[in-house]
Design a protein around this motif. Structure first.
Motif, short mmCIF file in Angstrom:
data_model
loop_
_atom_site.label_atom_id
_atom_site.label_comp_id
_atom_site.label_asym_id
_atom_site.label_seq_id
_atom_site.Cartn_x
_atom_site.Cartn_y
_atom_site.Cartn_z
N ILE A 1 0.84 -1.20 0.00
CA ILE A 1 0.00 0.00 0.00
C ILE A 1 0.87 1.25 0.00
CG2 ILE A 1 -1.63 1.36 1.38
CD1 ILE A 1 -2.82 -1.32 2.33
N ASP A 2 1.92 1.23 0.83
CA ASP A 2 2.83 2.36 0.89
C ASP A 2 3.53 2.58 -0.45
OD1 ASP A 2 4.53 4.33 2.56
OD2 ASP A 2 6.04 3.03 1.65
N LEU A 3 3.89 1.48 -1.12
CA LEU A 3 4.53 1.58 -2.44
C LEU A 3 3.61 2.31 -3.41
CD1 LEU A 3 6.87 0.72 -4.36
CD2 LEU A 3 5.57 -1.37 -4.79
N GLY A 4 2.34 1.95 -3.41
CA GLY A 4 1.38 2.62 -4.27
C GLY A 4 1.20 4.09 -3.92
N ASP A 5 1.17 4.38 -2.62
CA ASP A 5 1.02 5.77 -2.18
C ASP A 5 2.20 6.62 -2.63
OD1 ASP A 5 -1.38 5.14 -0.98
OD2 ASP A 5 -0.54 4.98 1.05
N ARG A 6 3.40 6.05 -2.52
CA ARG A 6 4.59 6.79 -2.94
C ARG A 6 4.61 7.02 -4.45
NH1 ARG A 6 9.70 3.80 -0.82
NH2 ARG A 6 8.32 2.02 -0.58
N ALA B 1 2.19 9.79 -5.19
CA ALA B 1 2.73 11.09 -4.79
C ALA B 1 3.78 11.57 -5.78
CB ALA B 1 3.32 11.00 -3.39
N ALA B 2 4.61 10.64 -6.26
CA ALA B 2 5.65 11.01 -7.22
C ALA B 2 5.06 11.41 -8.56
CB ALA B 2 6.63 9.85 -7.39
N ALA B 3 3.95 10.77 -8.93
CA ALA B 3 3.31 11.06 -10.22
C ALA B 3 2.59 12.40 -10.22
CB ALA B 3 2.35 9.94 -10.59
N GLY B 4 2.21 12.86 -9.04
CA GLY B 4 1.54 14.15 -8.96
C GLY B 4 0.03 14.03 -8.92
N GLU B 5 -0.61 15.08 -8.52
CA GLU B 5 -2.07 15.10 -8.37
C GLU B 5 -2.76 14.83 -9.71
OE1 GLU B 5 -5.63 18.05 -6.71
OE2 GLU B 5 -3.53 18.68 -6.64
#
Length: 204
Positions: free
Chosen positions: A68-73, A76-80
């Motif tokens: 889940i954290d991997l997906g969240d990161r 976040a890196a990809a941007g809104e």
């Protein structure tokens, strides 16, 4: 006399948690879920195994949170807006864009090993399986639901269609090929799935 600051336990805990996430993902990718152990994760993360057991009840729980954290990161890196379902007004094109991206993710070694491990573990552990669905799978499927409802409002999909069932015509074929490795996944296959699902199989 200069003031001596006490160690920040919250920062230390966050560093340990991050190290455990990374260790779990990398170890499962290298040796597989069956051979990965709490002891192995702890050793790679540089923490005691009691630290892991204090935060998680099992290696499956560690891996789920790490994934889940991997997906969240990544989000976040990809941007809104990068992970929102596209709506160009062309339903077929939007679905193909998303399914092609899904193919790429399923075949990405960073995601594939933990995805397979969690899927397998969720089959034998109903509680973990339910968490996997609630925390990871269902939020993604709801993006399809919302896009299909917009298509219904625009008259591009029949009003009586249940979007929650309709989306399974799109995602299930990819999951079947990926899980069972029956045939290769590709962008061309993703496009065909969309065409078949939207056009149906019977002559018009």
């Amino acid at each position: 006399m200069a003031e001596t600051k006490s160690p920040d336990s919250s920062r230390r805990s966050e560093r340990s948690r991050r190290a455990i996430y990374d260790a779990a993902l990398s170890l499962v990718g290298e040796v597989g879920y069956g051979r990965a152990t709490i002891e192995g994760i702890a050793a790679r993360a540089g923490v005691g195994k009691q630290t892991i057991y204090r935060w998680w009840p099992s290696k499956a729980a560690v891996l789920l949170e790490a994934f889940i954290d991997l997906g969240d990161r990544a989000a976040a890196a990809a941007g809104e807006g990068a992970y929102e379902f596209p709506d160009t007004g062309d339903l077929a094109a939007d679905l193909k864009t998303v399914l092609r991206a899904t193919v790429d993710e399923l075949l990405d070694p960073v995601y594939e090993a933990p995805s397979r491990a969690l899927t397998a573990a969720g089959i034998v552990d109903p509680q973990l399986g339910a968490e996997f669905v609630v925390k990871l799978l269902e939020p993604q499927l709801q993006l399809y639901v919302r896009r299909l409802r917009v298509a219904q409002e625009a008259g591009d999909v029949r009003g009586g269609i249940d979007p929650r069932i309709a989306l399974e015509l799109l995602v299930a074929p990819l999951a079947h090929r990926w899980l069972l490795r029956t045939l290769a996944l590709s962008h061309a296959y993703a496009d065909a799935v969309v065409d078949y699902a939207l056009g149906g199989l019977t002559p018009r």
